[in-house]
Write a protein that holds these residues in place. Structure first.
Motif, PDB file in Angstrom:
ATOM      1  N   GLU A 173       0.827  -1.198   0.000  1.00 55.91           N
ATOM      2  CA  GLU A 173       0.000   0.000   0.000  1.00 55.91           C
ATOM      3  C   GLU A 173       0.873   1.264   0.000  1.00 55.91           C
ATOM      4  O   GLU A 173       0.606   2.217  -0.731  1.00 55.91           O
ATOM      5  N   LEU A 174       1.926   1.246   0.832  1.00 54.62           N
ATOM      6  CA  LEU A 174       2.821   2.408   0.925  1.00 54.62           C
ATOM      7  C   LEU A 174       3.490   2.670  -0.428  1.00 54.62           C
ATOM      8  O   LEU A 174       3.619   3.815  -0.865  1.00 54.62           O
ATOM      9  N   ALA A 175       3.882   1.593  -1.104  1.00 56.89           N
ATOM     10  CA  ALA A 175       4.505   1.756  -2.425  1.00 56.89           C
ATOM     11  C   ALA A 175       3.467   2.238  -3.439  1.00 56.89           C
ATOM     12  O   ALA A 175       3.761   3.108  -4.264  1.00 56.89           O
ATOM     13  N   ALA A 176       2.238   1.715  -3.323  1.00 58.45           N
ATOM     14  CA  ALA A 176       1.182   2.123  -4.261  1.00 58.45           C
ATOM     15  C   ALA A 176       0.870   3.613  -4.109  1.00 58.45           C
ATOM     16  O   ALA A 176       0.436   4.264  -5.053  1.00 58.45           O
ATOM     17  N   GLU A 177       1.115   4.147  -2.909  1.00 57.33           N
ATOM     18  CA  GLU A 177       0.912   5.587  -2.686  1.00 57.33           C
ATOM     19  C   GLU A 177       2.085   6.402  -3.233  1.00 57.33           C
ATOM     20  O   GLU A 177       2.132   7.612  -3.057  1.00 57.33           O
ATOM     21  N   GLY A 178       3.057   5.719  -3.824  1.00 57.61           N
ATOM     22  CA  GLY A 178       4.190   6.413  -4.437  1.00 57.61           C
ATOM     23  C   GLY A 178       5.393   6.547  -3.521  1.00 57.61           C
ATOM     24  O   GLY A 178       6.348   7.254  -3.834  1.00 57.61           O
TER      25      GLY A 178
END
Ligand SMILES: Nc1ncnc2c1ncn2[C@@H]1O[C@H](COP(=O)(O)OP(=O)(O)OP(=O)(O)O)[C@@H](O)[C@H]1O
Length: 308
Positions: free
Chosen positions: A172-177
């Motif tokens: 999720e953290l990576a998906a948020e950039g």
């Protein structure tokens, strides 16, 4: 974004990090792997300004950690989850971190909820299980809502539900950039949650590639496994067709240079009964062990020499 360039760290005669260059990019979970003593912790400690490099640079968003105007907002760090005052409650621990960085109570409550610690927020950290301590460490890393996260062994001590939670959280953290750099010795878990993997041994870069590329480098990847009642005639047939064949135990052949269809057809040609047949994909663990084999042996030999 974390950029490590020609980084070297020596402690007396020990070279912990040796000319290391790699980057962990936004929107990506980068797994950081290496045998014990490979230099992972030293590298991470340099990135977050806890050690000075002998030479080379380590930057977060283009700046050395010491030059970041608001470090807790730029990079969230969990290097040692046990570094919490045991007498403080989870809430007080996070609140004291928040206060020194101008972060409000609402954010403290938010990260407590995000890490599932709300029910134990008023319990002293000293009474926490290993898994709860890990969650508190992760809560501390998330507190400043940072664009970059560095997590050393975040799933260490977590139960299966906790492991799954970390997997979803980092995705999720990576998906948020955000940029996520995490170390773990749990290869299976890393294969599930990392996009890229940086592998080091003896302080040097051994591999920096996507999980798929690294898995494809394992010796088993791209081979066909076939189990038959009579492996010898099939092995002869496959060799004659130009494949490479490695006999394994239990009537199993590992075949390179032939497809599943080729092997099935060859078995029919020589009248052999096939009991199992399938393409092999290899694993991150196998690729890792093959890549780091020398680094581990070198260390083992070094330790033996040292013991004499
Ligand atoms: N403060 C120090 N003084 C002297 N040597 C050190 C120091 N810190 C690390 N080292 C040495 O540097 C090398 C790299 O250690 P480091 O802790 O960075 O490895 P690691 O990859 O994090 O290992 P592990 O997986 O066991 O945590 C080791 O040989 C270690 O003994």
């Amino acid at each position: 974004m974390i950029e490590v360039a020609a980084l070297t760290k020596r402690y007396g005669s020990t070279t912990a990090v040796d000319g290391l260059t790699f980057a962990a990019r936004p929107g990506t979970v980068t797994g950081f792997l290496g045998p014990n003593g490979a230099g992972k912790s030293t590298t991470m400690r340099i990135v977050v300004g806890l050690e000075r490099p002998t030479s080379g640079t380590a930057t977060v968003d283009g700046r050395r950690f010491a030059d970041l105007p608001a470090p807790l907002h730029a990079v969230g760090v969990m290097l040692d989850a046990r570094s919490v005052h045991p007498g403080r409650t989870a809430y007080k621990h996070l609140l004291s971190m928040a206060r020194t960085h101008g972060i409000g109570r609402a954010r403290v409550r938010h990260v407590l909820a995000q890490t599932g610690l709300e029910p134990v927020a008023n319990r002293r950290a000293g009474t926490f299980s290993l898994g709860m301590g890990q969650r508190l460490g992760i809560a501390g890393a998330l507190l400043g809502d940072p664009a970059t996260l560095i997590l050393d062994e975040p799933v260490n001590g977590l139960d299966p539900e906790g492991v799954l939670w970390v997997r979803h959280l980092v995705r999720e953290l990576a998906a948020e950039g955000r940029t996520v750099l995490l170390s773990s010795h749990l290869m299976h878990e890393l294969a599930l949650c990392a996009d890229r993997v940086v592998i080091i041994g003896r302080g040097r870069l051994l591999a920096d590639a996507s999980v798929q590329e690294i898995v494809a480098r394992s010796e088993r990847a791209g081979t066909v496994r076939v189990r038959t009642t009579d492996p010898e005639p099939l092995a002869r047939e496959l060799l004659a067709a130009g494949a490479q064949v490695t006999p394994l135990e239990g009537g199993v052949l590992q075949v390179r240079g032939a497809s599943v269809d080729d092997v099935g057809t060859a078995a029919r040609r020589c009248g052999v009964t096939v009991l199992e047949l399938g393409a092999e994909s290899g694993s991150l663990e196998e690729a890792y062990l093959q890549l780091t084999g020398d680094a581990v042996q070198y260390r083992a030999a070094e330790m033996k020499d040292g013991a004499r």
